[in-house]
Design a protein around this motif. Structure first.
Motif, PDB file in Angstrom:
ATOM      1  N   THR B  31      11.881  41.428  77.393  1.00 26.00           N
ATOM      2  CA  THR B  31      11.480  40.076  77.005  1.00 26.00           C
ATOM      3  C   THR B  31      10.046  40.050  76.492  1.00 26.00           C
ATOM      4  OG1 THR B  31      10.787  39.647  79.290  1.00 26.00           O
ATOM      5  CG2 THR B  31      13.013  38.939  78.677  1.00 26.00           C
ATOM      6  N   VAL B  32       9.753  38.985  75.780  1.00 23.69           N
ATOM      7  CA  VAL B  32       8.407  38.704  75.268  1.00 23.69           C
ATOM      8  C   VAL B  32       8.083  37.274  75.703  1.00 23.69           C
ATOM      9  CG1 VAL B  32       6.989  38.451  73.188  1.00 23.69           C
ATOM     10  CG2 VAL B  32       8.787  40.209  73.273  1.00 23.69           C
ATOM     11  N   GLY B  33       7.093  37.120  76.550  1.00 25.11           N
ATOM     12  CA  GLY B  33       6.779  35.784  77.059  1.00 25.11           C
ATOM     13  C   GLY B  33       7.950  35.177  77.813  1.00 25.11           C
ATOM     14  N   GLY B  34       8.720  36.034  78.472  1.00 24.64           N
ATOM     15  CA  GLY B  34       9.861  35.549  79.260  1.00 24.64           C
ATOM     16  C   GLY B  34      11.130  35.339  78.455  1.00 24.64           C
ATOM     17  N   LYS B  35      11.037  35.435  77.103  1.00 19.96           N
ATOM     18  CA  LYS B  35      12.226  35.216  76.262  1.00 19.96           C
ATOM     19  C   LYS B  35      12.775  36.560  75.792  1.00 19.96           C
ATOM     20  CE  LYS B  35      10.584  30.742  74.625  1.00 19.96           C
ATOM     21  NZ  LYS B  35      11.530  29.882  75.367  1.00 19.96           N
ATOM     22  N   PRO B  36      14.099  36.715  75.856  1.00 16.59           N
ATOM     23  CA  PRO B  36      14.703  37.995  75.438  1.00 16.59           C
ATOM     24  C   PRO B  36      14.321  38.351  73.999  1.00 16.59           C
ATOM     25  CG  PRO B  36      16.315  36.633  76.567  1.00 16.59           C
ATOM     26  CD  PRO B  36      15.097  35.778  76.376  1.00 16.59           C
ATOM     27  N   HIS B  37      14.003  39.621  73.799  1.00 21.70           N
ATOM     28  CA  HIS B  37      13.638  40.133  72.475  1.00 21.70           C
ATOM     29  C   HIS B  37      14.854  40.074  71.547  1.00 21.70           C
ATOM     30  CE1 HIS B  37      12.901  43.482  69.615  1.00 21.70           C
ATOM     31  NE2 HIS B  37      11.671  43.001  69.647  1.00 21.70           N
ATOM     32  N   LEU B 150       8.367  43.672  77.600  1.00 20.98           N
ATOM     33  CA  LEU B 150       8.919  44.702  76.714  1.00 20.98           C
ATOM     34  C   LEU B 150       7.997  45.915  76.620  1.00 20.98           C
ATOM     35  CD1 LEU B 150      11.226  45.193  74.531  1.00 20.98           C
ATOM     36  CD2 LEU B 150       9.553  44.384  72.855  1.00 20.98           C
ATOM     37  N   MET B 151       6.700  45.693  76.723  1.00 24.44           N
ATOM     38  CA  MET B 151       5.743  46.788  76.562  1.00 24.44           C
ATOM     39  C   MET B 151       5.721  47.731  77.773  1.00 24.44           C
ATOM     40  SD  MET B 151       4.528  46.744  73.525  1.00 24.44           S
ATOM     41  CE  MET B 151       6.112  46.172  72.891  1.00 24.44           C
ATOM     42  N   GLU B 152       6.498  47.406  78.814  1.00 24.21           N
ATOM     43  CA  GLU B 152       6.670  48.350  79.920  1.00 24.21           C
ATOM     44  C   GLU B 152       7.831  49.315  79.648  1.00 24.21           C
ATOM     45  OE1 GLU B 152       5.012  45.224  83.304  1.00 24.21           O
ATOM     46  OE2 GLU B 152       7.152  45.587  83.090  1.00 24.21           O
ATOM     47  N   PRO B 199       8.732  44.695  66.137  1.00 24.28           N
ATOM     48  CA  PRO B 199       7.641  45.005  67.054  1.00 24.28           C
ATOM     49  C   PRO B 199       6.797  43.780  67.401  1.00 24.28           C
ATOM     50  CG  PRO B 199       7.200  45.930  64.875  1.00 24.28           C
ATOM     51  CD  PRO B 199       8.552  45.292  64.805  1.00 24.28           C
ATOM     52  N   VAL B 200       6.056  43.915  68.488  1.00 23.86           N
ATOM     53  CA  VAL B 200       5.130  42.893  68.965  1.00 23.86           C
ATOM     54  C   VAL B 200       3.715  43.442  68.783  1.00 23.86           C
ATOM     55  CG1 VAL B 200       4.444  41.527  70.969  1.00 23.86           C
ATOM     56  CG2 VAL B 200       6.840  42.208  70.670  1.00 23.86           C
ATOM     57  N   PRO B 201       2.714  42.698  68.343  1.00 23.36           N
ATOM     58  CA  PRO B 201       2.802  41.305  67.950  1.00 23.36           C
ATOM     59  C   PRO B 201       3.393  41.139  66.556  1.00 23.36           C
ATOM     60  CG  PRO B 201       0.577  42.099  67.568  1.00 23.36           C
ATOM     61  CD  PRO B 201       1.335  43.225  68.199  1.00 23.36           C
ATOM     62  N   PRO B 202       3.816  39.925  66.205  1.00 19.08           N
ATOM     63  CA  PRO B 202       4.269  39.670  64.838  1.00 19.08           C
ATOM     64  C   PRO B 202       3.106  39.791  63.856  1.00 19.08           C
ATOM     65  CG  PRO B 202       4.060  37.609  66.077  1.00 19.08           C
ATOM     66  CD  PRO B 202       3.865  38.717  67.057  1.00 19.08           C
ATOM     67  N   VAL B 203       3.456  39.987  62.581  1.00 18.53           N
ATOM     68  CA  VAL B 203       2.433  40.143  61.541  1.00 18.53           C
ATOM     69  C   VAL B 203       1.524  38.916  61.467  1.00 18.53           C
ATOM     70  CG1 VAL B 203       2.075  40.463  59.069  1.00 18.53           C
ATOM     71  CG2 VAL B 203       3.878  41.722  60.202  1.00 18.53           C
ATOM     72  N   SER B 204       2.025  37.763  61.921  1.00 15.93           N
ATOM     73  CA  SER B 204       1.231  36.535  61.830  1.00 15.93           C
ATOM     74  C   SER B 204      -0.106  36.648  62.565  1.00 15.93           C
ATOM     75  CB  SER B 204       2.049  35.352  62.363  1.00 15.93           C
ATOM     76  OG  SER B 204       2.779  35.719  63.516  1.00 15.93           O
ATOM     77  N   TYR B 205      -0.169  37.495  63.612  1.00 16.97           N
ATOM     78  CA  TYR B 205      -1.455  37.692  64.294  1.00 16.97           C
ATOM     79  C   TYR B 205      -2.491  38.206  63.307  1.00 16.97           C
ATOM     80  CZ  TYR B 205       0.190  37.009  69.111  1.00 16.97           C
ATOM     81  OH  TYR B 205       0.670  36.482  70.277  1.00 16.97           O
TER      82      TYR B 205
END
Lengths: 274, 274
Positions: B31-37, B150-152, B199-205
């Protein structure tokens, strides 16, 4: 005959379990080698999705289609199911069947497009020679081996740089590009853009692989309402493996802004190695 | 917990009208921020499609998904319908529901992948600093505002060139790139590649737009079986308009060959203009 609006019309809405069913007629004019063009078929599905559930979100913004079997020109049915009608977009799925057999299955997102400039863009329009210096693609292209009736309704002028294959010396750069207009003079819209995003010939010609390259899977995003005038369309392949080629297309409007983009996986026949 | 095979398992096949239904459990680890990837959810659908109809065509080669609403971690159902079982590929559609509500709808193509080199390729691998010189993305990224569990399970090292946003000076080039491994040491496969392609983060960052960028639509092609070793993944945006951003991702395997590619449309919040 041949007008895009008419050729993609759907009629006779009928409630069926899980959605609506429509009648359509696959037009012989929007074909390549007698087979209906993939972007054209998705435009029929998009039209049906808009008629079914587009009251609040009148424009197709995304579509993905799986091409199961090629329908013949003639009557077909379109089934639409609304998956979710949200605040800013509506998701649907749609299926085109002929004689009871599924031919194209698609996921469609509807929204509201504007002519606004982008908030951010890195989409420089394809560099092309002037329209009159490009090569008007004839419906009976030399060496194609089949008639491309589509070229009577889409006026396409290709950049000569990608046409060396016609002289037997394909560049193998994996790029084709050109200008496109609708031959009846009408402006491009979010549905007809789906036709523009799958230009003929496929990039495989530029790789020395002539012949039909049927679309397996096609996904497109429409980003804004196109300004009037011809489109610039560039299509690029990245990899050919196991009889499959990817083709990525971008389309820019008369103001040079990105209006739509697509990715497809197409089947190609490669010569045996070794 | 967290192993990809287990986290994407489906069980308890049941015949239902038009196909098969399976049980799955959405894992809180992916998950990312608690939401499934999104790529993880499509991998569950891909697994179900393979179990349902992949006897002759064991690999996912194409998938397109519409993200209707985010499921919560916990039990879910997956419905699979085979659309066409052909000689070289099988087409299916699949739906993930939770509490009876559709969450993700997908079109899936199955085929047979090999480790063969391409017949033709123009897919130069992304130029990246050595893996040890890239930045290991922590599960609690500074400034992200939410934990990225997800990063774990995905060990991602990002090219510092795309990380200026973390210092408050986004490059606005619209590119992020990095190395990815599965943290448990297992090799990438056609289903886990779907996670790598988003991948995380999105390009918007990198465009100065921090925050969640939920996927609206995602389409991916898997081109070959990946060689062992870390993936290189590059993601690029082209246009941000009307609250929607496109992101195009490519992944190369340990031998530097293109193994998969994806395009997505994601929702972003842009600051008001004027």
């Amino acid at each position: 005959m041949g007008h895009f609006q008419t050729a993609t019309a759907v009629s006779a809405r009928r409630e069926v379990p899980g959605g609506h069913e429509y009648e359509a007629v696959v037009d012989p004019q929007w074909t390549v080698g007698g087979k209906p063009h993939g972007g054209y078929l998705l435009a029929i599905l998009g039209r049906a999705a808009i008629v079914s559930g587009g009251a609040d979100h009148p424009h197709l913004t995304a579509v993905s289609g799986s091409f199961l079997r090629s329908p013949s020109p003639g009557p077909a049915a379109v089934h639409v199911e609304t998956l979710r009608a949200g605040r800013t977009m509506t998701h649907a799925r749609a299926r085109l069947t002929q004689d009871g057999r599924p031919c194209v299955e698609a996921l469609i997102t509807l929204g509201t497009l504007t002519e606004d400039d982008p908030w951010w863009s890195d989409a420089e329009p394809a560099a092309l020679p002037d329209e009159q210096d490009c090569f008007l693609t004839p419906p009976e292209a030399p060496g194609a081996g089949f008639p491309v009736a589509l070229m009577e309704v889409v006026e396409q002028r290709l950049d000569p740089a990608g046409l060396a294959f016609a002289l037997g010396t394909p560049s193998r750069a994996g790029v084709t590009a050109g200008w496109q207009r609708l031959a009846d003079g009408s402006d491009w819209d979010p549905l007809s853009l789906l036709v523009a995003l799958d230009p003929v010939p496929p990039v495989s010609y530029d790789l020395g692989l002539p012949g039909w390259a049927p679309t397996v899977q096609f996904s497109a995003y429409v980003r804004r309402l196109p300004a009037p005038g011809p489109l610039r369309v560039r299509m690029r392949a990245l990899d050919v493996t196991g009889g499959l080629m990817d083709e990525v297309a971008h389309a820019w409007d008369g103001k040079g802004r990105l209006v739509a983009q697509a990715t497809q996986l197409a089947a190609v026949r490669v010569p045996p190695t070794g």
